[in-house]
Write an enzyme that holds these catalytic residues in place. Structure first.
Site, PDB file in Angstrom:
ATOM      1  N   ARG A 105     -21.910 -12.712  -2.221  1.00 26.98           N
ATOM      2  CA  ARG A 105     -23.301 -12.736  -1.755  1.00 26.98           C
ATOM      3  C   ARG A 105     -24.203 -11.994  -2.734  1.00 26.98           C
ATOM      4  O   ARG A 105     -23.836 -10.921  -3.234  1.00 26.98           O
ATOM      5  CB  ARG A 105     -23.406 -12.094  -0.364  1.00 26.98           C
ATOM      6  CG  ARG A 105     -22.714 -12.907   0.679  1.00 26.98           C
ATOM      7  CD  ARG A 105     -22.984 -12.392   2.090  1.00 26.98           C
ATOM      8  NE  ARG A 105     -22.018 -12.964   3.008  1.00 26.98           N
ATOM      9  CZ  ARG A 105     -22.066 -14.212   3.465  1.00 26.98           C
ATOM     10  NH1 ARG A 105     -23.065 -15.010   3.117  1.00 26.98           N
ATOM     11  NH2 ARG A 105     -21.133 -14.658   4.278  1.00 26.98           N
ATOM     12  N   ASP A 106     -25.384 -12.569  -2.967  1.00 33.21           N
ATOM     13  CA  ASP A 106     -26.370 -11.925  -3.833  1.00 33.21           C
ATOM     14  C   ASP A 106     -26.852 -10.640  -3.174  1.00 33.21           C
ATOM     15  O   ASP A 106     -27.087 -10.586  -1.965  1.00 33.21           O
ATOM     16  CB  ASP A 106     -27.547 -12.870  -4.083  1.00 33.21           C
ATOM     17  CG  ASP A 106     -28.388 -12.444  -5.266  1.00 33.21           C
ATOM     18  OD1 ASP A 106     -28.386 -13.167  -6.283  1.00 33.21           O
ATOM     19  OD2 ASP A 106     -29.049 -11.390  -5.169  1.00 33.21           O
ATOM     20  N   ILE A 107     -27.023  -9.602  -3.995  1.00 35.52           N
ATOM     21  CA  ILE A 107     -27.436  -8.297  -3.471  1.00 35.52           C
ATOM     22  C   ILE A 107     -28.895  -8.305  -3.006  1.00 35.52           C
ATOM     23  O   ILE A 107     -29.287  -7.460  -2.196  1.00 35.52           O
ATOM     24  CB  ILE A 107     -27.192  -7.211  -4.553  1.00 35.52           C
ATOM     25  CG1 ILE A 107     -27.051  -5.849  -3.921  1.00 35.52           C
ATOM     26  CG2 ILE A 107     -28.273  -7.224  -5.618  1.00 35.52           C
ATOM     27  CD1 ILE A 107     -26.499  -4.791  -4.870  1.00 35.52           C
ATOM     28  N   ASN A 153     -30.227 -20.365 -13.678  1.00 40.52           N
ATOM     29  CA  ASN A 153     -31.306 -19.882 -14.528  1.00 40.52           C
ATOM     30  C   ASN A 153     -30.771 -19.671 -15.942  1.00 40.52           C
ATOM     31  O   ASN A 153     -29.649 -19.189 -16.117  1.00 40.52           O
ATOM     32  CB  ASN A 153     -31.861 -18.567 -13.990  1.00 40.52           C
ATOM     33  CG  ASN A 153     -32.496 -18.731 -12.622  1.00 40.52           C
ATOM     34  OD1 ASN A 153     -33.134 -19.740 -12.353  1.00 40.52           O
ATOM     35  ND2 ASN A 153     -32.312 -17.748 -11.754  1.00 40.52           N
ATOM     36  N   VAL A 185     -28.792 -11.776 -15.533  1.00 44.01           N
ATOM     37  CA  VAL A 185     -27.399 -11.381 -15.764  1.00 44.01           C
ATOM     38  C   VAL A 185     -26.788 -12.425 -16.698  1.00 44.01           C
ATOM     39  O   VAL A 185     -26.782 -13.627 -16.369  1.00 44.01           O
ATOM     40  CB  VAL A 185     -26.601 -11.288 -14.448  1.00 44.01           C
ATOM     41  CG1 VAL A 185     -25.145 -10.942 -14.743  1.00 44.01           C
ATOM     42  CG2 VAL A 185     -27.222 -10.254 -13.511  1.00 44.01           C
ATOM     43  N   HIS A 205     -23.898 -18.222 -13.924  1.00 46.02           N
ATOM     44  CA  HIS A 205     -23.662 -18.229 -12.481  1.00 46.02           C
ATOM     45  C   HIS A 205     -24.549 -19.278 -11.854  1.00 46.02           C
ATOM     46  O   HIS A 205     -25.613 -19.614 -12.374  1.00 46.02           O
ATOM     47  CB  HIS A 205     -23.942 -16.850 -11.875  1.00 46.02           C
ATOM     48  CG  HIS A 205     -25.265 -16.290 -12.267  1.00 46.02           C
ATOM     49  ND1 HIS A 205     -25.465 -15.664 -13.475  1.00 46.02           N
ATOM     50  CD2 HIS A 205     -26.452 -16.280 -11.628  1.00 46.02           C
ATOM     51  CE1 HIS A 205     -26.721 -15.272 -13.563  1.00 46.02           C
ATOM     52  NE2 HIS A 205     -27.359 -15.650 -12.460  1.00 46.02           N
ATOM     53  N   HIS A 250     -26.497 -20.214  -8.309  1.00 50.64           N
ATOM     54  CA  HIS A 250     -26.989 -19.720  -7.025  1.00 50.64           C
ATOM     55  C   HIS A 250     -26.881 -20.838  -5.988  1.00 50.64           C
ATOM     56  O   HIS A 250     -27.312 -21.970  -6.247  1.00 50.64           O
ATOM     57  CB  HIS A 250     -28.470 -19.353  -7.109  1.00 50.64           C
ATOM     58  CG  HIS A 250     -28.831 -18.271  -8.070  1.00 50.64           C
ATOM     59  ND1 HIS A 250     -29.205 -17.005  -7.663  1.00 50.64           N
ATOM     60  CD2 HIS A 250     -28.889 -18.255  -9.421  1.00 50.64           C
ATOM     61  CE1 HIS A 250     -29.505 -16.271  -8.724  1.00 50.64           C
ATOM     62  NE2 HIS A 250     -29.325 -16.990  -9.810  1.00 50.64           N
TER      63      HIS A 250
HETATM   64  P1  5GP Z   1     -30.277 -14.486 -12.406  1.00 48.79           P
HETATM   65  O1  5GP Z   1     -31.640 -13.856 -12.269  1.00 48.79           O
HETATM   66  O2  5GP Z   1     -29.576 -13.972 -13.652  1.00 48.79           O
HETATM   67  O3  5GP Z   1     -30.264 -15.972 -12.303  1.00 48.79           O
HETATM   68  O4  5GP Z   1     -29.458 -14.004 -11.149  1.00 48.79           O
HETATM   69  C1  5GP Z   1     -28.825 -12.776 -11.074  1.00 48.79           C
HETATM   70  C2  5GP Z   1     -28.651 -12.459  -9.613  1.00 48.79           C
HETATM   71  O5  5GP Z   1     -27.706 -11.421  -9.505  1.00 48.79           O
HETATM   72  C3  5GP Z   1     -29.916 -11.973  -8.923  1.00 48.79           C
HETATM   73  O6  5GP Z   1     -30.232 -12.859  -7.859  1.00 48.79           O
HETATM   74  C4  5GP Z   1     -29.566 -10.577  -8.442  1.00 48.79           C
HETATM   75  O7  5GP Z   1     -30.111 -10.275  -7.180  1.00 48.79           O
HETATM   76  C5  5GP Z   1     -28.056 -10.604  -8.428  1.00 48.79           C
HETATM   77  N1  5GP Z   1     -27.420  -9.319  -8.666  1.00 48.79           N
HETATM   78  C6  5GP Z   1     -27.744  -8.417  -9.640  1.00 48.79           C
HETATM   79  N2  5GP Z   1     -26.936  -7.354  -9.581  1.00 48.79           N
HETATM   80  C7  5GP Z   1     -26.069  -7.591  -8.557  1.00 48.79           C
HETATM   81  C8  5GP Z   1     -24.986  -6.837  -8.018  1.00 48.79           C
HETATM   82  O8  5GP Z   1     -24.645  -5.748  -8.450  1.00 48.79           O
HETATM   83  N3  5GP Z   1     -24.334  -7.396  -6.957  1.00 48.79           N
HETATM   84  C9  5GP Z   1     -24.674  -8.616  -6.448  1.00 48.79           C
HETATM   85  N4  5GP Z   1     -23.956  -9.056  -5.419  1.00 48.79           N
HETATM   86  N5  5GP Z   1     -25.688  -9.338  -6.942  1.00 48.79           N
HETATM   87  C10 5GP Z   1     -26.376  -8.841  -7.985  1.00 48.79           C
END
Ligand code: 5GP
Length: 115
Positions: A28-30, A86, A95, A99, A101
């Site tokens: 799950r996303d944080i 993304n 990140v 990944h 979503h």
């Molecule tokens: P991006 O912006 O790279 O597409 O998505 C990265 C996602 O990782 C974001 O939605 C963010 O909330 C999530 N995220 C960042 N750090 C952590 C973490 O430590 N744990 C979890 N579960 N999600 C994270």
């Protein structure tokens, strides 16, 4: 390169893991952007979608099929959901381990409107 997602895969930091197999992990996303917000991450190191080798399309395909299977198991498939990847700055990637979503659980509206 080691990212927060590599550390989750290695169990160095906790996450709410909802699925795992030999190829990928899902948790799950944080900071959820929908009632259901799960991230599907391959175990092979790939920083962005740009870096997926042309002869390894299964790296991305497995993320999508795992997300669809999760949606089916959770009863989300008929109502529907959105999957998002993304890439780099304009895509909003934060990140740098690829990944996917999975967003679900409510009408998600349109997408792509600039902030
Ligand atoms: P991006 O912006 O790279 O597409 O998505 C990265 C996602 O990782 C974001 O939605 C963010 O909330 C999530 N995220 C960042 N750090 C952590 C973490 O430590 N744990 C979890 N579960 N999600 C994270």
């Amino acid at each position: 390169m080691s990212t927060i997602f590599h550390r989750i895969i290695a169990r160095e930091i906790p996450a709410d893991i909802v699925y795992e197999d030999e190829h990928l992990i899902a948790f799950r996303d944080i900071a959820p952007q929908a009632p259901v917000h799960v991230l599907f991450v391959p175990k092979v190191d790939v920083a962005t979608l740009n870096d997926v080798p042309a002869d390894r399309p299964e790296i991305v395909g497995r993320l999508a099929t795992a997300a669809a299977a999760y949606a089916r198991r959770e009863g989300l498939a008929d109502k529907g959901y959105r999957i998002v990847m993304n890439c780099n700055e304009d895509g909003g990637q934060t990140v740098f381990q690829i990944h996917l979503h999975l967003l679900a659980g409510a009408p998600l509206g349109r997408f792509g409107t600039p902030a």
